[in-house]
Design an enzyme around this catalytic site. Sequence first.
Site, PDB file in Angstrom:
ATOM      1  N   SER A 101      82.856  49.232 157.812  1.00 60.61           N
ATOM      2  CA  SER A 101      84.351  50.030 158.019  1.00 60.61           C
ATOM      3  C   SER A 101      85.054  49.258 156.382  1.00 60.61           C
ATOM      4  CB  SER A 101      84.531  49.338 159.324  1.00 60.61           C
ATOM      5  OG  SER A 101      86.208  50.480 159.246  1.00 60.61           O
ATOM      6  N   ASP A 247      89.825  54.349 154.972  1.00 57.93           N
ATOM      7  CA  ASP A 247      88.765  53.619 155.378  1.00 57.93           C
ATOM      8  C   ASP A 247      87.567  53.304 154.925  1.00 57.93           C
ATOM      9  OD1 ASP A 247      87.550  54.598 157.496  1.00 57.93           O
ATOM     10  OD2 ASP A 247      87.744  53.151 158.516  1.00 57.93           O
ATOM     11  N   ASP A 249      84.366  53.962 155.797  1.00 61.07           N
ATOM     12  CA  ASP A 249      83.327  54.723 156.558  1.00 61.07           C
ATOM     13  C   ASP A 249      84.246  56.119 157.113  1.00 61.07           C
ATOM     14  OD1 ASP A 249      84.762  53.397 158.621  1.00 61.07           O
ATOM     15  OD2 ASP A 249      83.631  53.630 159.846  1.00 61.07           O
TER      16      ASP A 249
END
Length: 362
Positions: A101, A247, A249
């Site tokens: 992430s 972000d 992902d």
Amino acid sequence: MKKYFGTDGIRRIANTELTPELVYKVAKAGAYVLGKHTDHRPLILIGKDTRISGSLIESSMTAGFLSYGANVIHLGVIPTPAVAYLTRKLNADASVVISASHNSYEYNGIKFFSNKGMKIDDALEEEIEEVMDSGKINELEVAVGEKVGTDEYREDLIEEYIKFFEENFGDFIKDNITNDFVVGIDTANGATYKVAEEIYKRLGIKYKIINNTPNGININKACGSTHIEEISKYVLDNKLNLGIAYDGDGDRCLTIDELGNIMDGDIILSILSEYLKSQGKLKQNTLVVTVMSNLGVSKYAKENNIDLKKTKVGDRYVLEEMLKNGYNLGGEQSGHVILLDHNPTGDRNFDISYASYGIIKK
């Protein structure tokens, strides 16, 4: 208490803490737990972000799945919400996103999704851990001969996700877009670096894009939703109408208005709830947030006669509350936004909706 899984899957430093051996065990145990109730060979999708360790983790994960007899489809670099969507679209038994992430490149992680395209719950994660550590993993049947799983690479499937946006938002955007409305996009050198640009292009939204040249080690580096000052400056310097920073992902983002002000998940959710309510589409007149949401959200909800439900921190808990009680809008202050009418995970759906709302309001 769980040993490996945290609030959002497993996240560790790749190849030292998140070792190939550990990943193999997680994959094999996961294939067993998520596929044990099926009467067919399990099909599992794998997507990843742009981290240098992505291929290392993916190879070990694939070996674990194939050794159990599951078949694998590799989706390539792809946002988390796209994996969730394709899991349901292809009727897969499960899926995995390899990503850490918003963390820096040396970390990587594993997130499992069920056949419904939702992050698996705590009970399933605990069961996977029990299989890994109890010795049961050594008792699982080993696939031999024709029972060994197969894999294929289908990076072309991202087109199905792009079509999803065209079908849901295309006409509305085209009917309301103005030539002077321009969006700035910061993809954090992550999973959205290609697909975000293509979606905005297909929808006819003018845009300028930054941090879309990943090299394996620059994901989230001084960019994206964890370094929102980058897109804020870019919006002001280029006199844009809106800024969006993803972000690593691509399952959450923060936004910037035309004055460079940060609009976090609380503000985005408030705007969306107002819009959906005005259209008669806010189910049960309710917005779901977490205990981390600020007092302003509670005040906004009260002043606008919107019911507010709060859960513990984690978008999975927001989703559980939404599914349990039939709500369709929820999310977190950090930028996860769930529009359950479209997709059961944090998605950039709201970016399009919010951009559309901004166009109308102007």
